[in-house]
Write an enzyme that holds these catalytic residues in place. Sequence first.
Site, mmCIF file in Angstrom:
data_model
loop_
_atom_site.group_PDB
_atom_site.id
_atom_site.type_symbol
_atom_site.label_atom_id
_atom_site.label_comp_id
_atom_site.label_asym_id
_atom_site.label_seq_id
_atom_site.Cartn_x
_atom_site.Cartn_y
_atom_site.Cartn_z
ATOM 1 N N GLY A 1 0.797 -1.216 0.000
ATOM 2 C CA GLY A 1 0.000 0.000 0.000
ATOM 3 C C GLY A 1 0.829 1.265 0.000
ATOM 4 O O GLY A 1 2.061 1.235 -0.006
ATOM 5 N N MET A 2 0.128 2.399 0.009
ATOM 6 C CA MET A 2 0.803 3.698 -0.055
ATOM 7 C C MET A 2 1.755 3.901 1.125
ATOM 8 O O MET A 2 2.923 4.253 0.943
ATOM 9 C CB MET A 2 -0.252 4.813 -0.094
ATOM 10 C CG MET A 2 0.311 6.213 -0.207
ATOM 11 S SD MET A 2 -0.968 7.439 -0.587
ATOM 12 C CE MET A 2 -2.054 7.281 0.854
ATOM 13 N N LYS B 1 -12.392 0.873 12.523
ATOM 14 C CA LYS B 1 -11.033 1.154 13.002
ATOM 15 C C LYS B 1 -10.988 1.210 14.526
ATOM 16 O O LYS B 1 -10.007 0.775 15.146
ATOM 17 C CB LYS B 1 -10.531 2.462 12.397
ATOM 18 C CG LYS B 1 -10.307 2.421 10.896
ATOM 19 C CD LYS B 1 -9.194 1.458 10.492
ATOM 20 C CE LYS B 1 -7.826 1.973 10.856
ATOM 21 N NZ LYS B 1 -6.752 1.052 10.359
ATOM 22 N N ALA C 1 -5.202 -2.161 5.689
ATOM 23 C CA ALA C 1 -6.505 -1.630 6.091
ATOM 24 C C ALA C 1 -7.400 -1.493 4.872
ATOM 25 O O ALA C 1 -6.925 -1.442 3.733
ATOM 26 C CB ALA C 1 -6.347 -0.264 6.759
ATOM 27 N N TYR C 2 -8.699 -1.436 5.133
ATOM 28 C CA TYR C 2 -9.684 -1.107 4.101
ATOM 29 C C TYR C 2 -10.044 0.355 4.326
ATOM 30 O O TYR C 2 -10.744 0.698 5.270
ATOM 31 C CB TYR C 2 -10.902 -2.012 4.231
ATOM 32 C CG TYR C 2 -11.989 -1.776 3.201
ATOM 33 C CD1 TYR C 2 -11.689 -1.378 1.900
ATOM 34 C CD2 TYR C 2 -13.322 -1.970 3.525
ATOM 35 C CE1 TYR C 2 -12.684 -1.171 0.962
ATOM 36 C CE2 TYR C 2 -14.334 -1.773 2.592
ATOM 37 C CZ TYR C 2 -14.007 -1.379 1.312
ATOM 38 O OH TYR C 2 -14.999 -1.172 0.377
ATOM 39 N N ILE D 1 -5.289 -11.321 6.019
ATOM 40 C CA ILE D 1 -5.259 -11.000 7.452
ATOM 41 C C ILE D 1 -6.598 -11.243 8.137
ATOM 42 O O ILE D 1 -6.675 -11.211 9.367
ATOM 43 C CB ILE D 1 -4.797 -9.550 7.703
ATOM 44 C CG1 ILE D 1 -5.757 -8.534 7.075
ATOM 45 C CG2 ILE D 1 -3.368 -9.348 7.232
ATOM 46 C CD1 ILE D 1 -5.490 -7.097 7.507
ATOM 47 N N TYR E 1 -16.440 3.194 8.616
ATOM 48 C CA TYR E 1 -14.977 3.146 8.596
ATOM 49 C C TYR E 1 -14.418 3.458 9.983
ATOM 50 O O TYR E 1 -13.591 2.706 10.522
ATOM 51 C CB TYR E 1 -14.431 4.135 7.567
ATOM 52 C CG TYR E 1 -12.928 4.289 7.611
ATOM 53 C CD1 TYR E 1 -12.091 3.226 7.272
ATOM 54 C CD2 TYR E 1 -12.334 5.492 7.982
ATOM 55 C CE1 TYR E 1 -10.712 3.364 7.319
ATOM 56 C CE2 TYR E 1 -10.959 5.639 8.027
ATOM 57 C CZ TYR E 1 -10.154 4.568 7.702
ATOM 58 O OH TYR E 1 -8.791 4.689 7.760
ATOM 59 N N ASP F 1 -8.250 9.484 12.363
ATOM 60 C CA ASP F 1 -8.996 10.593 12.977
ATOM 61 C C ASP F 1 -10.498 10.336 12.961
ATOM 62 O O ASP F 1 -11.239 10.920 13.754
ATOM 63 C CB ASP F 1 -8.686 11.903 12.250
ATOM 64 C CG ASP F 1 -8.932 11.834 10.744
ATOM 65 O OD1 ASP F 1 -8.740 10.755 10.148
ATOM 66 O OD2 ASP F 1 -9.296 12.872 10.145
#
Length: 278
Positions: free
Chosen positions: A22-23, A136, A68-69, A45, A132, A110
């Site tokens: 990923g990024m 998280k 992560a999604y 995962i 989301y 956040d």
Amino acid sequence: MAAAEGAVAMTFSNILILGAGGMLGHDLAAVFPGARLCGHKDLDITDEAAVKAYILDAKPDLVINAAAYTDVDGCEDDPGRAFAVNGDAPGYIAAACHEVGARLIHYSTDYVFDGSKTEYVESDEPRPINVYGASKLLGEQNIAREMDNYLIIRTSWLFGRHGKNFVETIRHLSRTNETIRVVTDQVGKPTYTMDLARKTAEIAECPPGIYHVTNDGVCSWYEFARAFAPNVVPCSSDEFPRKAKRPAYSVLVNTKTSPLRHWKEALEEYLNTTVNVP
């Protein structure tokens, strides 16, 4: 306080990076050059047994979970996937880390906050307002339930050289549209993934707990876009409806470590390194 990029490798001899494709994962790989890299093709995962087997076989002393999604609106359409990837999987990873005695670094968001305050410190109580953020938060809670030796890094508004992000989306739209509407009533802190990856090397040595890490400086999405696109125009969230509700204010305040540079400085570096990228 900043640590050299190689300093952590001297303390942790066997580092595993999950979500390495990923990024953020790409930049973590650059900061931790000796780490074992694991992408979604290497490990699902959300498969508890597979996670346990993989980590027990690797025997890392530090696991960095950048998997992560992150599609905020997509999470509203597919909450099952969101809670599996962002909520349940971190618990599986933490349990395996605990079993092999590894420290775990995990990234959160956040969006675990509701935006009713203008800024949030690490000890503020989370109240997510979208799937989301809720997924998280569950991930944070599952990690804390499974182990003590964890570092949860909450961050926000990521942009980086190795993935789809707000900056590239707006730059593309700017070239293909006369004007682009960007909301001015959502306020937060943009964060450059390379700066976050470097800071991760420092935080790896810190006491367990939750850390807020963003670039310095507060802005709206519109103000952020104006820094690199001349033809953006302001609009309200009501004028630009999305599936997922976003917090009006999601400013994370770092009270535990030294601050990162201002987002404008980080953005300038990013634009200079991606100027020829289509």
